[in-house]
Structures are given as C-alpha cells and as structure tokens.
Design a protein around this motif. Structure first.
Motif, PDB file in Angstrom:
ATOM      1  N   ASP A 240       1.025   6.396   2.938  1.00 11.89           N
ATOM      2  CA  ASP A 240       1.404   7.762   3.306  1.00 11.89           C
ATOM      3  C   ASP A 240       0.907   8.801   2.518  1.00 11.89           C
ATOM      4  N   LEU A 241       0.903   8.724   1.017  1.00 13.55           N
ATOM      5  CA  LEU A 241       0.593   9.670   0.121  1.00 13.55           C
ATOM      6  C   LEU A 241      -0.892   9.706  -0.029  1.00 13.55           C
ATOM      7  N   ILE A 242      -1.409   8.320   0.161  1.00  8.28           N
ATOM      8  CA  ILE A 242      -2.984   8.294  -0.060  1.00  8.28           C
ATOM      9  C   ILE A 242      -3.466   8.949   1.165  1.00  8.28           C
ATOM     10  N   GLU A 243      -2.828   8.770   2.488  1.00  4.67           N
ATOM     11  CA  GLU A 243      -3.519   9.464   3.677  1.00  4.67           C
ATOM     12  C   GLU A 243      -3.394  11.012   3.544  1.00  4.67           C
ATOM     13  N   MET A 244      -2.114  11.390   2.991  1.00  5.73           N
ATOM     14  CA  MET A 244      -1.960  12.915   2.744  1.00  5.73           C
ATOM     15  C   MET A 244      -2.963  13.639   1.858  1.00  5.73           C
ATOM     16  N   PHE A 245      -3.263  12.700   0.936  1.00  2.23           N
ATOM     17  CA  PHE A 245      -4.334  13.377  -0.068  1.00  2.23           C
ATOM     18  C   PHE A 245      -5.746  13.282   0.621  1.00  2.23           C
ATOM     19  N   ALA A 246      -6.076  12.376   1.571  1.00  7.60           N
ATOM     20  CA  ALA A 246      -7.119  12.222   2.078  1.00  7.60           C
ATOM     21  C   ALA A 246      -7.406  13.591   3.122  1.00  7.60           C
ATOM     22  N   ARG A 247      -6.418  13.673   3.662  1.00  4.96           N
ATOM     23  CA  ARG A 247      -6.376  14.789   4.710  1.00  4.96           C
ATOM     24  C   ARG A 247      -6.586  16.162   3.731  1.00  4.96           C
ATOM     25  N   LYS A 248      -5.810  16.276   2.818  1.00  7.60           N
ATOM     26  CA  LYS A 248      -5.811  17.578   1.817  1.00  7.60           C
ATOM     27  C   LYS A 248      -7.109  17.768   1.335  1.00  7.60           C
ATOM     28  N   THR A 249      -7.591  16.849   0.514  1.00  7.63           N
ATOM     29  CA  THR A 249      -8.818  17.028  -0.190  1.00  7.63           C
ATOM     30  C   THR A 249     -10.319  16.504   0.335  1.00  7.63           C
ATOM     31  N   LYS A 250     -10.130  15.701   1.213  1.00  6.93           N
ATOM     32  CA  LYS A 250     -11.435  15.195   1.829  1.00  6.93           C
ATOM     33  C   LYS A 250     -12.424  14.539   0.870  1.00  6.93           C
ATOM     34  N   ALA A 251     -11.822  14.015  -0.164  1.00  3.56           N
ATOM     35  CA  ALA A 251     -12.651  13.431  -1.201  1.00  3.56           C
ATOM     36  C   ALA A 251     -11.860  12.770  -2.270  1.00  3.56           C
ATOM     37  N   ILE A 252     -11.999  11.567  -2.306  1.00  2.06           N
ATOM     38  CA  ILE A 252     -11.318  10.513  -3.094  1.00  2.06           C
ATOM     39  C   ILE A 252     -11.867   9.853  -4.163  1.00  2.06           C
ATOM     40  N   VAL A 253     -11.601  10.071  -5.394  1.00  2.00           N
ATOM     41  CA  VAL A 253     -12.110   8.957  -6.294  1.00  2.00           C
ATOM     42  C   VAL A 253     -10.904   8.047  -6.870  1.00  2.00           C
ATOM     43  N   THR A 254     -11.143   6.812  -7.217  1.00  2.00           N
ATOM     44  CA  THR A 254     -10.425   6.129  -7.481  1.00  2.00           C
ATOM     45  C   THR A 254     -10.786   5.607  -9.159  1.00  2.00           C
ATOM     46  N   VAL A 255      -9.726   5.482  -9.933  1.00  2.00           N
ATOM     47  CA  VAL A 255     -10.097   5.119 -11.423  1.00  2.00           C
ATOM     48  C   VAL A 255      -9.215   4.067 -11.668  1.00  2.00           C
ATOM     49  N   GLU A 256      -9.860   2.810 -12.298  1.00  2.73           N
ATOM     50  CA  GLU A 256      -8.911   1.487 -12.525  1.00  2.73           C
ATOM     51  C   GLU A 256      -9.679   0.687 -13.665  1.00  2.73           C
ATOM     52  N   ASN A 257      -8.948   0.116 -14.684  1.00  2.00           N
ATOM     53  CA  ASN A 257      -9.406  -0.705 -15.643  1.00  2.00           C
ATOM     54  C   ASN A 257      -9.440  -2.236 -15.015  1.00  2.00           C
ATOM     55  N   HIS A 258     -10.081  -2.325 -14.250  1.00  2.00           N
ATOM     56  CA  HIS A 258     -10.311  -3.534 -13.117  1.00  2.00           C
ATOM     57  C   HIS A 258     -11.551  -3.545 -12.566  1.00  2.00           C
ATOM     58  N   SER A 259     -12.014  -4.399 -11.969  1.00  2.00           N
ATOM     59  CA  SER A 259     -13.226  -4.561 -11.043  1.00  2.00           C
ATOM     60  C   SER A 259     -13.004  -3.572  -9.994  1.00  2.00           C
ATOM     61  N   ILE A 260     -14.047  -3.192  -9.484  1.00  2.00           N
ATOM     62  CA  ILE A 260     -13.935  -2.077  -8.298  1.00  2.00           C
ATOM     63  C   ILE A 260     -13.788  -2.950  -6.890  1.00  2.00           C
ATOM     64  N   THR A 261     -13.725  -4.163  -7.238  1.00  2.00           N
ATOM     65  CA  THR A 261     -13.566  -5.433  -5.960  1.00  2.00           C
ATOM     66  C   THR A 261     -12.293  -5.841  -6.015  1.00  2.00           C
ATOM     67  N   GLY A 262     -11.535  -5.612  -5.107  1.00  2.00           N
ATOM     68  CA  GLY A 262     -10.162  -6.133  -4.822  1.00  2.00           C
ATOM     69  C   GLY A 262      -9.038  -5.291  -5.498  1.00  2.00           C
ATOM     70  N   GLY A 263      -9.231  -4.456  -6.332  1.00  2.00           N
ATOM     71  CA  GLY A 263      -7.967  -3.762  -6.961  1.00  2.00           C
ATOM     72  C   GLY A 263      -7.753  -2.437  -6.161  1.00  2.00           C
ATOM     73  N   LEU A 264      -7.375  -1.412  -7.236  1.00  2.00           N
ATOM     74  CA  LEU A 264      -6.877  -0.044  -6.634  1.00  2.00           C
ATOM     75  C   LEU A 264      -7.799   0.505  -5.790  1.00  2.00           C
ATOM     76  N   GLY A 265      -9.216   0.581  -6.178  1.00  2.00           N
ATOM     77  CA  GLY A 265     -10.256   1.078  -5.336  1.00  2.00           C
ATOM     78  C   GLY A 265     -10.581   0.671  -4.093  1.00  2.00           C
ATOM     79  N   SER A 266     -10.326  -0.880  -4.115  1.00  2.00           N
ATOM     80  CA  SER A 266     -10.367  -1.379  -2.648  1.00  2.00           C
ATOM     81  C   SER A 266      -9.161  -1.078  -1.829  1.00  2.00           C
ATOM     82  N   ALA A 267      -7.832  -1.441  -2.294  1.00  2.00           N
ATOM     83  CA  ALA A 267      -6.963  -0.887  -1.852  1.00  2.00           C
ATOM     84  C   ALA A 267      -6.974   0.727  -1.229  1.00  2.00           C
ATOM     85  N   VAL A 268      -7.102   1.371  -1.993  1.00  2.00           N
ATOM     86  CA  VAL A 268      -7.425   2.937  -1.360  1.00  2.00           C
ATOM     87  C   VAL A 268      -8.533   3.023  -0.501  1.00  2.00           C
TER      88      VAL A 268
END
Ligand SMILES: Cc1ncc(C[n+]2csc(CCOP(=O)(O)OP(=O)(O)O)c2C)c(N)n1
Lengths: 323, 278
Positions: A240-268
């Motif tokens: 719900d929080l992610i959706e709320m910020f997608a609606r509010k900002t219309k632009a999302i950047v994810t940042v993780e100390n992990h592969s962009i495959t399968g981690g936070l970026g994928s989940a978001v």
C-alpha cells in the motif's frame, strides 16, 4: 513521516554489539531461544556468549547445511533458533535445506546473513551475495529484512522470536550509521517514510538507505524534491505504501546492495506494474559477479553511489515530465 | 630439487606470503603458512607443469580447496614463473589480478575456491575425468581440518573411493585450528586418518613441515597405485615457520602492520643459504 536522526556519523553501537546484546536479552527473556553459528562467531564477536550460555549457544563448525537442519529439529522440540553465517553461506550454500526443512515444514527459524553484497569487501567474489534476497523472497511465507539501522535490527530480532517460517536478516557487521530515533517502532510489512517530496520516490533498503538520504539532500539543493522510503521488509513488501508513492510521485527509483534481479527493485516493479504503473528505475547490481575491493571501490564498480542515485533520479524526473 | 633446495624454496614462499599480505595490510596468514612446506615439495619436485602454458593438458592438477590459503599458492606460482613477482604486491587489492581466495583466472590456478568444502568434489571430477580419458597424471587437493566439517567433503570422499580414483591425492592440513578456535573445541572430527581409511582411502600421517617425509609419502602414493584414493594427513602448525605468527593464538586472518612484517622477514632471513628474492 518518521523521526530520523541520520547525520552520517559513526553509530552509537555497531551491529555486532547489538547482536550480542540482543541475544543475551533474549536468552534471559525466554530460555528456549538458541543461537547457532558455523565457525563465524569470532567474526560476529559472539564467542563470549558461547562460553557463557552453553545451553543456548552452539557451534556446528563449518557446516551451514547441517546448521539449518539442526535448527529445524531444535525448533520441533520447542527451541527458537537464531542462526548466523556470512550471507553467501547462510543462504546460497544451504538454500534447499532452508526451503524444505524450515520453509515447507513451517518451522520457526531466524537466519542472519552477515556482510551481504559489497559488504563482503576483501573476501571477494566467492563471498559476495547479490542474490540472497532474490532466493529468500521465493520461499512462501518467508520474511526478508534488509537491515538499515541497528535499532531496527535489535527490535526485529526480538519481534520475530516466535514467527513461523523463514525469517531472513541481511546485515553488515559494522559501519551502519544510525538512522531512526530510539522510539521508532518497526513492524514486519510496514515501510518507513524518511522524507517527502513529490518529484520522485526513492525506495532504498539496507546500507543504501543512508545513500538515498544523502542523494535526496543533493537533489533538494538542485530544486528536486524526492521522497525516501525504507521498506524495512523487502518481503512482505508494504504494497500500500509503494502504491501510495507511485500515485503521489509518478516516478520510482529503487536502490539496493543486491542484484536488480529478484530483490527490492523487482519486488517494487512487480507491485507498481500491477497496482499503478509508473516508470521505475532500478539501481543495483546488473548481472555481475562480485570481486575484491574496499567499499568505496565496490560502490563505484557496481554503481551504488550517491551520484548514481542523483543522476538516475534527474533522468527519471525529466522523462516523467516529457510523458 | 634436493631437500635443502626445497626447504629454501619453502622459505621463499613464506617470504612472499609475508610481503604480499603485508603490502595489503593483512590477510589469511595462518593457514597460508601451514602449507608452504607442502607447496615447496609439490612445485619443487613432484608436480608436472609448464609456467609458459599453465593449461598444458599433461600437467598435474592442484585444487586448493581451502581457498583462503591462496597467498601461499600464488607465491609458489610466482616463484616458478607463472606470472611476474610484482603481481604479488597487488594481492587482494581493488581491481587485482590476484584475489585473496584462490581464483581460476590466475595463471596456474585450477579451481576457484573460497566457499569451503567444494574443492575435493572438483578434484574428484578432474581425477575421474582424466581416468575415463585414459590420461595418466595426478590430481592433488589441499583441504583444511576445519573445512572437513563440511558434509560435501564426505560426499566427495565416498565418491573418490567408489570410483577408485587412485590418481587423487588429498592433503589434509591438520593445523588443529579453524576460525572460532581449536577443532577440538569447535567440532571434533576424531581420527581423520582412520575416518578416510574407513571410507576406502589409503591414509598416511606425516609431519607436515618435514619435506623429506612429505616427499617420500607422495612418491609412494603416486608409484604404488592400488585402486584407492590417498589422503595424507599433514601434522602442521598454523602460522608455521614464523614464531611470532605461530604464537598468536588466533592467527587465521590478521592485520600485518609493517613492524610485524619486518619481524617476520627477519626470522625468515635467518634460514641458512637463503636466496633472497623480493
Ligand atoms: C562454506 C564456508 N563457510 C564459512 C567460511 C568462512 N571461513 C573461511 S576460513 C574458515 C576456517 C577454515 O578453517 P580450516 O579449514 O581449518 O583452515 P585453516 O585453519 O587451515 O586456515 C571459515 C569458517 C567459508 N569460507 N566457506
């Protein structure tokens, strides 16, 4: 918004100190809590506990897969295991044991994987996990926590004592700056809003949360206002929080100390594309193996820098405005 | 090489281990020093190899399963000309050609290790692969005593015996310590020579710092093949050859400041007839 105390200074307490203190508190609160390690107590500085609590602390030697099985069996007798190794050995090395013995059999085991991703520094490629969150996220009912603050670690270690299934903490052993005020309450599945701005939302986890805060400040100086979100648990994600910020900002950047495959970026990205599609930029490791280096070098190598966040946000905001 | 030359070669390997780890500021010195005498015998006398052609098909293979002892292997390889000695100065530095854990990308290294317990299986694969192709060379593998905690080691032990891999010789570096302390206190494995024997291996126990004993035992194992893999239990000391390192109880992975480097090198240069190489 959360009350944060981030200054970038050294933390009041290092993660390894908090780990020992919390385990000790847990042993006193609940004598069924046990801690098992696989010959990395010296690294986590828990050897004192091993001597002091012979009924609560065990060492398997270098046997990660066996350690997971033993933890599963102990749980069946009513004990509540916390097990630790370096992240690659705590996850990658014994994934099937975690999946079946703990996950599928609905045991209650907490796994602490230390020095994830670039935190493995001098230990190099064999020790560098860019895939641990991806693996753990696929286990049904598992909880995946990318620790960004010592207080968070302390509280969630305690709160998950009776949680069923796989609970996975990934955390550096030291050097994690304090972010949250002492009174902060952390919940599984509840993200934290660290800063609000309407141009974009930067969703960062683990060691990248402080980088995101720094980037937000630099962007602010250039007139770009971003929100900064710490999901706390990458699984379950605070949808719900992610959706709320997608609606509010219309632009999302994810940042993780992990592969962009399968981690936070994928989940978001999965969440955003299903609930409220807006452009998502994922900052993290692109299909690469680890290597030897100090943290600064590795951040440059894998584009995990504050500058990268600043640049990617700027590009995204530009792109958003062109749409 | 005669035994005297091998001993000097071992000393040179130790010097380079100290210099390389010292340049980096620290590293896995204890378990590197404990295998230097073995490496001097292997690279000085036993193994067939070609530094100009590290992947030469007729070479003997060496898998260092305890990958954190790579500084010792790299030092031996550099001294034998697999790559320039200067490379040792970049051991485990950002962008290095010599990562701290044994890495296949380094000329002369046959297996990438560092996640303990995997190397003996790789060595089994090489030994079996050579056998089915009718190729006669030997496969050597070095494991740690702590590493022998890992279940995969014992899967490999069963495999090697089952497939009669008598071209496989495994060294178990019995320096009696791992990270959290002494093997006895962390995970007792009992009589390892007997355990391997009961798995269907030949096993021998030797003084791991006596080059003559090591050499004779390997010669015999290579010569008198009997359908069984061979395990050689090397009775060693963690940090061997440098008393100021030996004396540090936990010398697994330590900082090596310049003062300590000097002290170490001072001790090593006392070895008679040393051919100084830097
Ligand atoms: C699978 C795995 N688990 C844990 C580690 C961390 N680790 C590195 S060295 C070491 C101890 C090794 O002990 P031993 O095999 O006796 O080596 P030695 O004492 O000869 O250096 C451990 C636990 C690792 N590298 N791989």
């Amino acid at each position: 918004m959360e009350h944060i105390i981030y200054t970038g200074d050294k933390p009041v307490k290092e993660i390894f100190e908090v780990f020992s203190e919390t385990l000790e508190e847990l042993f006193h609160e609940d004598s069924s809590v046990v801690y098992i390690d696989a010959d990395l107590m010296a690294s986590m500085r828990t050897k004192d506990l091993w001597e002091k609590y012979p009924k609560n602390v065990f060492n398997t030697g270098i046997q990660e897969a066996n350690m997971v099985g033993v933890a599963g069996g102990m749980n069946l007798t009513g004990l509540k295991p916390y097990i630790h190794s370096f992240a690659p050995f705590a996850v990658r090395r014994c994934f099937d044991q975690i999946y079946v013995t703990v996950g599928y059999a609905h045991k209650s085991v907490r796994i602490i994987g230390s020095e994830p991703g670039i935190c493995a520094t001098d230990n190099g490629g064999t020790h560098m996990t860019f895939e641990d969150m991806a693996l753990m996220r696929t286990i049904p009912e598992a909880c995946v926590i990318d620790i960004s603050d010592a207080g968070m670690f302390r509280q969630l270690l305690k709160k998950t004592k009776d949680r069923r299934g796989v609970t996975y903490f990934r955390t550096p052993r030291r050097g994690l700056p304090d972010i949250y005020a002492p009174e902060t309450v952390f919940e599984i599945g509840k993200g934290k809003i660290l800063r609000e701005g309407h141009d974009a939302a930067v969703i960062a986890s683990g060691i990248m949360v402080s980088s995101a805060l720094q980037a937000a400040e630099l962007l602010h100086e250039e007139g770009i206002e971003v929100s900064v979100i710490d999901p706390v648990t990458v699984k379950p994600l605070d949808y719900d929080l992610i959706e709320m910020f997608a609606r509010k900002t219309k632009a999302i950047v994810t940042v993780e100390n992990h592969s962009i495959t399968g981690g936070l970026g994928s989940a978001v990205a999965e969440t955003v594309s299903e609930r409220y599609p807006v452009p998502v930029e994922r900052i993290g490791v692109y299909d690469r193996f680890g290597q030897v280096g100090n943290e600064a070098f590795l951040r440059e190598q894998y584009l995990l820098t504050t500058e990268e966040i600043v640049n990617r946000v700027k590009n995204l905001v530009k792109r958003k405005n062109e749409i | 090489m005669n035994n005297k030359e091998i001993a000097l070669f071992a000393n040179d390997i130790r010097r380079n281990v100290v210099c390389a780890i010292g340049k980096k500021g620290g590293g896995h010195i204890g378990g590197s020093l404990s295998i230097c005498d073995l490496l001097a015998v292997l690279y000085g006398e036993i193994m067939k190899y070609d530094p100009e052609n590290p992947d030469w098909e007729e070479r003997d293979y060496l898998v260092c399963s305890k990958g954190h002892a790579a500084p010792a292997i790299y030092s031996a390889l550099a001294l034998k000309g697999f790559f320039p000695m200067e490379w040792l100065e970049e051991l485990n530095r950002p962008g290095t050609r010599l990562p701290g854990h044994s890495d296949r990308k380094v000329p002369g290294i046959d297996a990438t290790t560092g996640s303990l317990g995997q190397g003996l299986s790789i060595a089994c694969g090489i030994a079996h692969g050579l056998k089915v192709q009718g190729r006669g060379q030997s496969v050597f593998c070095i494991t740690g005593d702590g590493e022998n905690d890992e279940g995969q080691i014992w899967e490999a032990a069963a495999y090697a015996a089952n497939y009669n891999l008598d071209n496989l010789i495994m060294f178990l570096d019995w320096n009696k310590k791992q990270i959290d302390g002494r093997n006895e206190d962390v995970m007792r494995l009992g009589d390892l020579a007997m355990k391997y024997r009961s798995f269907g291996w030949n096993s021998h126990r030797v003084n791991g710092h006596d080059v003559e004993e090591i050499r004779q035992t390997i010669y015999t194992a290579v010569r008198d093949k009997n359908g069984k893999p061979t395990m050689i239990l090397l009775d060693t000391v963690k940090g061997a050859g440098i008393s100021c390192i030996e004396q540090i109880e936990n010398n697994h992975c330590i900082g090596l400041p310049e003062k300590l480097v000097k002290e170490c090198l001072g001790e090593l240069s006392l070895v008679q007839g040393i051919c100084l190489k830097n």
